[in-house]
Design an enzyme around this catalytic site. Structure first.
Site, PDB file in Angstrom:
ATOM      1  N   ALA A 158       5.391   4.465   2.565  1.00 38.17           N
ATOM      2  CA  ALA A 158       5.972   5.682   3.139  1.00 38.17           C
ATOM      3  C   ALA A 158       6.325   5.484   4.613  1.00 38.17           C
ATOM      4  CB  ALA A 158       4.995   6.850   2.976  1.00 38.17           C
ATOM      5  N   GLY A 206       0.831  -1.189   0.000  1.00 33.99           N
ATOM      6  CA  GLY A 206       0.000   0.000   0.000  1.00 33.99           C
ATOM      7  C   GLY A 206       0.870   1.246   0.000  1.00 33.99           C
ATOM      8  N   CYS A 207       0.280   2.343  -0.444  1.00 28.11           N
ATOM      9  CA  CYS A 207       1.059   3.581  -0.554  1.00 28.11           C
ATOM     10  C   CYS A 207       1.473   4.089   0.822  1.00 28.11           C
ATOM     11  CB  CYS A 207       0.273   4.643  -1.319  1.00 28.11           C
ATOM     12  SG  CYS A 207      -1.411   4.893  -0.746  1.00 28.11           S
ATOM     13  N   TYR A 208       0.534   4.117   1.762  1.00 24.96           N
ATOM     14  CA  TYR A 208       0.893   4.551   3.121  1.00 24.96           C
ATOM     15  C   TYR A 208       1.917   3.615   3.760  1.00 24.96           C
ATOM     16  CZ  TYR A 208      -3.008   7.972   3.465  1.00 24.96           C
ATOM     17  OH  TYR A 208      -3.865   9.040   3.321  1.00 24.96           O
TER      18      TYR A 208
END
EC number: 1.2.1.38
Lengths: 342, 342, 342, 342
Positions: D150, D145-147
């Site tokens: 990060a 996932g993108c979160y």
């Protein structure tokens, strides 16, 4: 009869916002406006949105220019308010929208600002326990910082109810007007649009001791604050995401009850219904505060989030609200809880 | 005694804006609010910026729900206003913020809207020559389109003074709220931010005949309009850049004089001092119009530019302004010329 | 073997963009980078997006620092390029991204720039009729202005085909990077976001004579240009909305045919299918140009609209494209027609 | 010889981004593109920025259409990947950009997604300890996932070095493309611009267990995560502000050393020099990650902040990076560390 108000620093964003609000205040007549490098210019060229004042000319910021008013709003760089205030009479209500008189602890001031402490004035966040009494009839008011306003209103009910451990973690996003009209490369539109970035990370932001002061006073014990401000691609607004570990035994119902109680009678703070969350757009240009709170059982934390307009409730609206209290006017005179959206 | 106003279509942007303004109008009490697919929901969940109305529940849009008010604002999709208005009494002031009653020429309507013409109501752009007289005491008002408001106010003084050839070229940028709350892919934030794009190019935009009607009436001869609307990455505002070839012998002084005369006494239109230009930010949330004009001697054209807030002066503010005239109230009651900036 | 390129003015937006493109150019090795007030700083602190060059240190902009390269890109304030170029050998390819060598007419230069004319170099807009031949093997190239690039590509096919009257009316919106990294109040993020505003209205913008030069050359007769630039709330992109009265007898088919022919073989210009319109987001970071054209029969005008990235095709991409031609490389080496969207 | 890649879900943001990257990948030939409701349309009408693919027509998403490729990228709503993947041969590299195969714990999946767990595939975050080995030669890859991308890259070095208590507090801001092209009112440009707002507060966001999985694996003990995502007014980018109480005895030097060591050899992760902070604008369109870390002695916390482009490193770039590893290509083939700024 209207009181007569002067604004020192009328060319900046805080000064412009206080004028925007005073123009709609039925009990205030706008007197002298002053500036520094912009003295001699018309307000129309500096604040073109303030159409009714377009032809007003800024005077230099001197005690003489500011004399003869009932209220003087100071929107000056920090460190300059004391000298001006000293020369205004004790019967004049002086409202400092800068930082100079917010902190009680002189060593905190010196650590974060690097200059001698000017003193402490009654603190203009009426929603804090006990704050209104100190503002009634006051002749000097220190308007809170924009971040401490958002953070204190998000978190103090949890501390007042004894539900949170004294270690707050705060990440807040601000619109660029929070940085003022300063000509710095990172504030250019080309740099700001499409970008989120932090600054003052790791405890260095000057609003940190002010948050600790507010939360610690309510908690009755020192509260440490980890504060990370971020710059968001918008002109106005602060979204403060605050959390602290819940004290043992805290339930979701306790948390809800604490916030319901704290804000039952506050005219400007709106505890949202469960399931809805604050958005800065909803308070754009308004003095309202949107607050929501959740209890994250898995992480064991209370999460409290607030949205304000940094220039209105976070600066000029808070100033006018406190002025109303000091002058004995209805607290919401000239202030709105209606945002400009979308 | 306050008049009682209902708003049909209260969940959309035009409906929300008229409510924002009516909340600050001392002569109006807000009555029934209606919606279509949102009937039964609270306004707080749909228009979270309208805090004082958060608990109001939308009713379905029916003549029954709208009955019993002094004023009814219609913010409905085009083609729906006539059926509602017919069932409201002739003593009720009905203000249509849609397109249905703006055009005088039935064939224009049919060409651009593809449906039978519903009729023509007094046209709510008070600044146009002769418009105020038609609005005084009116019981039906057609609020102008947002683009025609901006364009007509930019250009009509040039036509009224006989300075411009009857071929206007207009390029206007609008904020996305001009497209309403419609769920269309090109209106998503991801698509809009960072992008400028035109639409309805080549004469097809429905506001074109309305501009021709307004300018042609003032000019006393048919005026063709080349109109290109563009979508800008902002929520609110219209910047209309309008030009026409100057009639032979026109001078820069003639142009300036025509605009100075046209707007000398208008409370909402601000002809900027020479050298300054309109910006939509300056009229954000306000009913003010910023206008500037230039004569380009090399190109032989008059360039007139206006900035408005499309939702305020361009829709709901214009509606309230016309309501004030119709009801005999001071024209600026409840309306501000102060923008929210920065 | 790679050519070695220097960039003078590497801290600004044009300099940063040419570096972004050269980093992806297989035939170029990046040599010296220079700056003025930023000399001595690392590129990482000034252009943090150019990660592979983060440790490069800027040298002062002198002929000595720029010597010993095959290609030198100049991204300097106007008026400074001639002095630098004179001291670089005739065998060095010097590409000026400033204005100094764009205009053929010395009196136009003096009128709009107020300084003596430095000369005229081959003009780096390869899509213009005849332009490529002048660029092949050239050792001096004047990169077009960003607006003239967008406007010339939108309109020249209509003039080349003899379809348009020689009076063009142009309204263009630019992203803020078009104004450079200058520290001016109106370029602050707080001022720009949410606002559209014009500037240089009435014929004063310095790109006007360049547009007239390009269009007039193609038309074979002088073309007047009414040009209104506007500043849009986005970092990059130009949307140019251009129109001219159609010559008598022009049909929609004539217009379409002229554009189809003009752009049949152009690698970077994309004439959109009928019914679709340009958007600056679609060419973000790319060297592509989106063009669309319409014939408005009612207004009797040809409407041509283009979208470019002002920093890429409008400045640095155009520079690299022309460099490729001058060096005999495939014209699209290191250049992309793929935008970064959404 | 180029591998042949298909993309299922080519009309969405993730699909568009993987195509943007594959167009610049020298080892990949783009094969079939599929869509659901958009099948039959050209890509030019759906992804106008992908000019070289403008004439490609989307096929319906079926195993038949996707057969015959070496690599298949799935950009489908969660829950749909398993059925498609099953019908593709074991010799095909299937890269799922959705959530279906990210979580190891079936009960976590069921709790957060409310459907049966489909399984677990090698996890495509090569920078995590041990991750590359699992990706080499893999035929199935779950893109993070993108979160979680990060957040994991911001925090894992602190956990790997044993410097942080296992209670992470994370507040992240995302651009709107993170929410996809879904037609929801809160994603309209009018709502998003000028607004920051949280969502999924209090532990409910589906990326939370994925973060716990990553950080817990590195820490060797369970790590709780308090995660608050916020929607920012920008199209792309994630700024993740992460913190955890420092373990007793941790020093600022320990923290710096841990991050220096973790990222010494990573091609895409850039630990910024002290004193500089990440900005999403710096990684716009790039596969780079900017990371910075601070030790706040007064609050006793490690503060780690990362910036990524949610669509590139956070989705499609991470997918291509993992594909490169799986296929034995240089890891950075077709990927850039250069952002598009300003």
């Amino acid at each position: 009869m209207a009181v007569r108000a002067a604004v020192a620093g009328a060319s900046g964003y805080a000064g412009g916002e206080v004028l925007r609000l005073l123009l709609g205040h039925p009990g205030v007549e706008i007197g002298t406006l002053t500036g520094h490098s912009n003295a001699g210019q018309t307000l129309g060229s500096l604040q073109p949105h303030l159409l009714p004042l377009a032809d007003r000319v800024l005077e230099p910021t001197t005690a003489e220019a500011l004399a003869g008013h009932d209220v003087v709003f100071l929107a000056l760089p920090h460190g300059q308010s004391a000298a001006v205030a000293e020369r205004l009479g004790d019967d004049v209500l002086v409202i400092d929208m800068g930082a100079d008189f917010r902190l009680k602890d002189a060593s905190d001031w010196e650590t974060f600002y690097g200059s001698p402490h000017a003193g402490t004035w009654p603190y203009g966040l009426p929603e804090l326990p006990g704050a209104r009494a100190a503002l009634e009839g006051a002749k000097r008011i220190a308007v809170p910082g924009c971040y401490p306003t958002a953070v204190s209103l998000a978190l103090f009910p949890a501390y007042a109810a004894g539900l949170a451990e004294p270690e707050a973690v705060i990440v807040a996003a601000t619109g660029t007007s929070g940085a003022g009209k300063a000509l710095k490369p990172h504030l250019l539109g080309s740099e700001v649009m499409g970008s989120m970035s932090p600054y003052g990370v790791g405890g260095g932001h000057r609003h940190t001791p002010e948050m600790m002061q507010n939360l610690g006073t309510v908690a009755g014990e020192p509260v440490t604050v980890s504060f990370t401000p971020t710059l968001a691609p918008m002109a106005r607004g602060i979204l403060a995401t605050c959390s602290a570990r819940a004290k043992r035994g805290t339930t979701a119902e306790d948390v809800r009850a604490a916030y319901t109680k704290a804000y039952a009678d506050e005219p400007f703070v709106h505890l949202l219904p469960e399931g809805r969350w604050p958005a800065t757009a909803s308070v754009y240009g308004s003095n309202a505060v949107q607050v929501q709170v959740a209890y994250d059982a898995a992480a064991g934390r209370v999460i409290a989030i607030s949205a304000i307009d940094n220039l209105t409730k976070g600066t000029a609206g808070g100033a006018v609200q406190s002025m109303n209290i000091a002058l004995g006017l209805p607290e919401d005179t000239g202030l709105s809880t209606i945002g400009v959206a979308p």
